[in-house]
Write an enzyme that holds these catalytic residues in place. Structure first.
Site, PDB file in Angstrom:
ATOM      1  N   ARG A 133       0.914  -1.212   0.034  1.00 32.59           N
ATOM      2  CA  ARG A 133      -0.190  -0.072  -0.167  1.00 32.59           C
ATOM      3  C   ARG A 133       0.805   1.304  -0.131  1.00 32.59           C
ATOM      4  NH1 ARG A 133      -4.151   0.205   4.697  1.00 32.59           N
ATOM      5  NH2 ARG A 133      -2.234  -0.123   5.909  1.00 32.59           N
ATOM      6  N   TYR A 150      -3.198 -13.418  16.737  1.00 32.89           N
ATOM      7  CA  TYR A 150      -2.025 -13.581  15.941  1.00 32.89           C
ATOM      8  C   TYR A 150      -1.557 -14.913  15.513  1.00 32.89           C
ATOM      9  CZ  TYR A 150       2.631 -12.914  13.861  1.00 32.89           C
ATOM     10  OH  TYR A 150       3.708 -13.004  13.080  1.00 32.89           O
ATOM     11  N   GLY A 185      11.292 -17.118  13.495  1.00 32.42           N
ATOM     12  CA  GLY A 185      11.008 -16.344  14.842  1.00 32.42           C
ATOM     13  C   GLY A 185      11.252 -15.132  15.190  1.00 32.42           C
TER      14      GLY A 185
END
Length: 264
Positions: free
Chosen positions: A36, A156, A187
């Site tokens: 975007r 999440y 990670g």
């Protein structure tokens, strides 16, 4: 797959996406930069085209949560760019660090829309062309969060579990075709991830990475490029990587413990 690839990267304006663009371009591949943030994309494309030659990078403004925009963006790629060899579906984010029942509707919708629907929209837009051409590779950016759950990150984690399921399921749906499918699951990586999660609170974001040595965006980009350029008969189903200081997905060695791990 050709030696020089055309690589479509979502979330390419910063962090892992931008690092992937630089890593692929440095290897001689061409990169379609989708996100975007048009200004950031234009700046990155100017750097790559200036350093590596005109035609290295192409800017495609895109909101991955908009399914039709994703279809239109791929359909509108100019001649010479339309045959996408590798799709790196990288766009993703986390919002907040609250118990699941305290997550706002807006934060939940944002995580699901970007992390899950964004991947599905990418698959719908890019996989049909790969099948028509008889070649291609889809690489998703999953996470160690897709292997576990941790307090405050439940939504999440749920979205990243979904990314792994979508990736594994895509491989099953493409069984018997030449299309490769991989997930790269990092990670702790030091990017703007925590800054976005904490709504721009720099002090709180910096504390996540304090007194330790996380992965860099470039570390993850190396893994993505490896998957894409592995021999044609090799499919890296999932590449799981963490910094040495991270154990058990949520355990991070800090301070003197981190120094010992790093051998200093």
């Amino acid at each position: 797959m050709p030696d020089s690839l055309t690589v479509f990267i979502t979330g390419a304006s910063a962090g892992i996406g931008a690092a992937c663009a630089r890593a692929f371009a440095a290897r001689g591949d061409r990169v379609v930069l989708a996100a975007r943030s048009t200004d950031a994309l234009e700046s990155l494309a100017a750097d790559l085209n200036g350093a590596l030659g005109a035609g290295t990078a192409l800017v495609v403004p895109l909101d991955v949560t908009d399914a039709q925009a994703h279809l239109d963006a791929v359909a509108g790629l100019p001649d010479g760019w339309a045959e996408v060899d590798v799709a790196v579906l990288n766009a993703g984010l986390s919002k907040g660090l609250d118990p699941v029942w305290k997550n706002t509707v807006e934060d939940v919708d944002r995580m699901v829309d970007v992390n899950v629907k964004g991947v599905i929209n990418g698959l719908r837009a890019l996989v049909p062309g790969m099948l028509d051409r008889g070649r291609g590779h889809v690489i998703t950016l999953a996470s160690t969060a897709g292997h576990t759950v941790y307090p405050g990150g439940v939504v999440y984690c749920a979205t990243k579990h979904a990314v792994r399921a979508l990736t594994d399921g895509l491989k099953v749906d493409l069984h018997g075709t030449p299309i490769r499918v991989s997930a790269v699951s990092p990670g702790m990586v030091e990017t703007d991830f925590s800054l976005v999660r904490f709504d721009g609170d720099r002090e709180r974001a910096d504390a996540v990475y304090a007194d330790t040595t996380p992965l860099s965006a470039e570390d993850v980009a190396d893994a993505v490029v490896y998957c894409a350029h592995a021999p044609a008969h090799v499919n890296v189903q999932e590449l799981l990587l963490t910094p040495r200081v991270q154990s058990g997905f949520t355990m991070i060695a800090r301070g003197e413990a981190a120094d010992r791990v790093e051998g200093r």
